[in-house]
Scaffold this active site. Structure first.
Site, PDB file in Angstrom:
ATOM      1  N   GLY A   1      -8.803  -6.774   6.330  1.00  0.00           N
ATOM      2  CA  GLY A   1      -8.755  -5.310   6.497  1.00  0.00           C
ATOM      3  C   GLY A   1      -9.398  -4.650   5.292  1.00  0.00           C
ATOM      4  N   ALA A   2     -10.350  -5.375   4.685  1.00  0.00           N
ATOM      5  CA  ALA A   2     -10.922  -4.969   3.386  1.00  0.00           C
ATOM      6  C   ALA A   2     -11.654  -3.636   3.435  1.00  0.00           C
ATOM      7  CB  ALA A   2     -11.869  -6.060   2.895  1.00  0.00           C
ATOM      8  N   ALA A   3     -12.173  -3.255   4.616  1.00  0.00           N
ATOM      9  CA  ALA A   3     -12.913  -1.987   4.714  1.00  0.00           C
ATOM     10  C   ALA A   3     -11.991  -0.805   4.980  1.00  0.00           C
ATOM     11  CB  ALA A   3     -13.963  -2.082   5.822  1.00  0.00           C
ATOM     12  N   GLY A   4     -10.699  -1.061   5.178  1.00  0.00           N
ATOM     13  CA  GLY A   4      -9.755   0.004   5.505  1.00  0.00           C
ATOM     14  C   GLY A   4      -9.248   0.724   4.265  1.00  0.00           C
TER      15      GLY A   4
ATOM     16  N   HIS B   1       3.012  11.260   7.257  1.00  0.00           N
ATOM     17  CA  HIS B   1       1.823  10.430   7.011  1.00  0.00           C
ATOM     18  C   HIS B   1       0.581  11.125   7.550  1.00  0.00           C
ATOM     19  CE1 HIS B   1       4.723   7.177   6.210  1.00  0.00           C
ATOM     20  NE2 HIS B   1       3.740   6.616   5.518  1.00  0.00           N
TER      21      HIS B   1
ATOM     22  N   LYS C   1      -2.565   7.587  11.096  1.00  0.00           N
ATOM     23  CA  LYS C   1      -1.579   6.490  11.166  1.00  0.00           C
ATOM     24  C   LYS C   1      -1.278   6.106  12.609  1.00  0.00           C
ATOM     25  CE  LYS C   1       2.879   4.946   9.356  1.00  0.00           C
ATOM     26  NZ  LYS C   1       2.357   3.602   9.041  1.00  0.00           N
TER      27      LYS C   1
ATOM     28  N   SER D   1       6.309  -6.955   3.494  1.00  0.00           N
ATOM     29  CA  SER D   1       7.089  -5.750   3.225  1.00  0.00           C
ATOM     30  C   SER D   1       6.458  -4.564   3.928  1.00  0.00           C
ATOM     31  CB  SER D   1       7.147  -5.482   1.719  1.00  0.00           C
ATOM     32  OG  SER D   1       7.840  -4.274   1.481  1.00  0.00           O
TER      33      SER D   1
HETATM   34  P1  NAD Z   1      -7.093   1.308   8.244  1.00  0.00           P
HETATM   35  O1  NAD Z   1      -7.223   1.581   9.697  1.00  0.00           O
HETATM   36  O2  NAD Z   1      -7.712   2.233   7.255  1.00  0.00           O
HETATM   37  O3  NAD Z   1      -7.646  -0.175   7.920  1.00  0.00           O
HETATM   38  C1  NAD Z   1      -7.424  -1.295   8.752  1.00  0.00           C
HETATM   39  C2  NAD Z   1      -8.629  -2.188   8.644  1.00  0.00           C
HETATM   40  O4  NAD Z   1      -8.358  -3.405   9.359  1.00  0.00           O
HETATM   41  C3  NAD Z   1      -9.903  -1.578   9.270  1.00  0.00           C
HETATM   42  O5  NAD Z   1     -10.967  -1.589   8.331  1.00  0.00           O
HETATM   43  C4  NAD Z   1     -10.197  -2.490  10.466  1.00  0.00           C
HETATM   44  O6  NAD Z   1     -11.582  -2.631  10.732  1.00  0.00           O
HETATM   45  C5  NAD Z   1      -9.579  -3.795   9.974  1.00  0.00           C
HETATM   46  N1  NAD Z   1      -9.331  -4.760  11.052  1.00  0.00           N
HETATM   47  C6  NAD Z   1      -8.933  -4.531  12.323  1.00  0.00           C
HETATM   48  N2  NAD Z   1      -8.834  -5.704  13.000  1.00  0.00           N
HETATM   49  C7  NAD Z   1      -9.201  -6.682  12.139  1.00  0.00           C
HETATM   50  C8  NAD Z   1      -9.316  -8.092  12.243  1.00  0.00           C
HETATM   51  N3  NAD Z   1      -9.021  -8.749  13.391  1.00  0.00           N
HETATM   52  N4  NAD Z   1      -9.705  -8.788  11.146  1.00  0.00           N
HETATM   53  C9  NAD Z   1     -10.010  -8.149   9.985  1.00  0.00           C
HETATM   54  N5  NAD Z   1      -9.910  -6.799   9.822  1.00  0.00           N
HETATM   55  C10 NAD Z   1      -9.516  -6.089  10.890  1.00  0.00           C
HETATM   56  O7  NAD Z   1      -5.513   1.201   7.980  1.00  0.00           O
HETATM   57  P2  NAD Z   1      -4.745   1.300   6.570  1.00  0.00           P
HETATM   58  O8  NAD Z   1      -4.374   2.717   6.307  1.00  0.00           O
HETATM   59  O9  NAD Z   1      -5.470   0.507   5.526  1.00  0.00           O
HETATM   60  O10 NAD Z   1      -3.362   0.579   6.969  1.00  0.00           O
HETATM   61  C11 NAD Z   1      -3.354  -0.753   7.475  1.00  0.00           C
HETATM   62  C12 NAD Z   1      -1.914  -1.136   7.776  1.00  0.00           C
HETATM   63  O11 NAD Z   1      -1.166  -1.174   6.551  1.00  0.00           O
HETATM   64  C13 NAD Z   1      -1.163  -0.131   8.684  1.00  0.00           C
HETATM   65  O12 NAD Z   1      -0.312  -0.833   9.549  1.00  0.00           O
HETATM   66  C14 NAD Z   1      -0.359   0.702   7.696  1.00  0.00           C
HETATM   67  O13 NAD Z   1       0.785   1.283   8.268  1.00  0.00           O
HETATM   68  C15 NAD Z   1       0.002  -0.370   6.691  1.00  0.00           C
HETATM   69  N6  NAD Z   1       0.392   0.105   5.355  1.00  0.00           N
HETATM   70  C16 NAD Z   1       1.361  -0.599   4.739  1.00  0.00           C
HETATM   71  C17 NAD Z   1       1.733  -0.262   3.464  1.00  0.00           C
HETATM   72  C18 NAD Z   1       2.792  -1.095   2.779  1.00  0.00           C
HETATM   73  O14 NAD Z   1       3.136  -0.815   1.604  1.00  0.00           O
HETATM   74  N7  NAD Z   1       3.299  -2.141   3.433  1.00  0.00           N
HETATM   75  C19 NAD Z   1       1.120   0.797   2.795  1.00  0.00           C
HETATM   76  C20 NAD Z   1       0.124   1.501   3.459  1.00  0.00           C
HETATM   77  C21 NAD Z   1      -0.255   1.139   4.738  1.00  0.00           C
END
Ligand code: NAD
Length: 252
Positions: free
Chosen positions: A8-11, A143, A147, A111
């Site tokens: 999820g490196a681009a997220g 949020h 989200k 977590s």
């Molecule tokens: P985001 O949508 O910005 O990023 C998710 C990324 O995952 C995207 O770049 C997408 O292309 C990628 N992705 C999707 N399917 C994939 C696959 N099969 N393989 C590799 N990459 C894939 O989302 P975000 O804001 O970064 O949040 C991601 C998750 O983390 C959410 O569920 C969010 O609720 C959670 N989150 C958790 C915490 C924590 O402390 N636990 C904190 C913030 C966000």
């Protein structure tokens, strides 16, 4: 030096973790995995869409992606012998179980919230609940508009911890209110999700008694709040035996 593989490196979270890794000694990003297109930078980590190409024993895979990618990452880590940090929220119980299963072969830490501030809030709440045994509890979270899951994993964690301490079932959670519902039952826990703009993460627990109330609130101003906790957790799993851990283990 601990090698991280970011899924999820681009997220939003993936980018925040990469930025924080660049300024915290002892960690490096070995590879970045995402489905989204990304132009690889010269001298930067390698990018790809297949985690199994990169994960190796000694690595820590850090996933903040989607439920399906989280489950897949857990399976790849178990096969390849890499440790896993998992932060994606909104998983079903079957998906949670699939991730826990990987803990039989490798160290897995999962977590719903990696911020130190939320850990402190949870501990303060756990101390308050027995003192305020009859007070009403309402949880409000905010949020950003992008989200996917509601309520947040953190709000659910807080609500379940209160329910467990009070000995009431998870069914006692009340997700919003509408209509002629009558007086509030004593054993209800209200959970309310607000969505809009670019709020990173904001959780308030309100405890209301007769003639007085208190509020415990945590605000994540930017995602470095989670990224520092993720690196602390990565340091922990890099040395840990196979097993399933929560964020509390990092600071215990
Ligand atoms: P985001 O949508 O910005 O990023 C998710 C990324 O995952 C995207 O770049 C997408 O292309 C990628 N992705 C999707 N399917 C994939 C696959 N099969 N393989 C590799 N990459 C894939 O989302 P975000 O804001 O970064 O949040 C991601 C998750 O983390 C959410 O569920 C969010 O609720 C959670 N989150 C958790 C915490 C924590 O402390 N636990 C904190 C913030 C966000």
């Amino acid at each position: 030096m601990i090698s991280l593989v970011l899924v999820g490196a681009a997220g939003r979270m993936g980018r925040a973790i990469a930025e924080t890794t660049a300024v915290v000694p002892g960690f490096k990003v070995k590879a970045c995995v995402d489905q989204a297109l990304h132009v690889s930078e010269l001298d930067g980590p390698e990018w790809g869409s297949d985690l199994s190409r990169f994960a190796a024993p000694g690595d820590v895979v850090v996933e903040f992606s989607t439920a399906a990618a989280a489950v897949q990452a857990a399976q790849v880590c178990a096969e390849k012998g890499a440790a896993l940090i998992s932060g994606t929220t909104g998983l079903t119980e079957a998906e949670e179980e699939a991730i826990r299963t990987a803990g039989r072969r490798v160290a897995v830490l999962r977590s719903a919230n990696f911020s130190m501030g939320v850990l402190a809030l949870r501990r303060a709440l756990n101390a308050a609940i027995p003192v305020l045994a009859t007070w009403d509890v309402e949880i409000v979270e905010r949020h950003h508009r992008g989200k996917q899951d509601s309520p947040s994993g953190t709000a659910m964690l807080l609500a379940h911890e209160v329910a467990m301490r009070r000995g009431i079932p998870a069914a006692a959670l009340r997700h919003g209110r509408q209509g002629r519902l009558g007086p509030r039952p004593a054993d209800e826990i209200g959970v309310h999700a607000l969505r809009g703009g670019s709020w990173v993460g904001d959780h308030t627990v309100l405890l209301a008694g007769a003639g007085e109330w208190i509020e415990l609130r945590h605000v994540a101003q930017d995602r470095s709040a989670f990224a520092h906790g993720v690196l602390a957790a990565a340091g922990f799993v890099a040395k840990a035996s196979p097993g399933f851990y929560t964020f509390d283990a990092v600071l215990s």
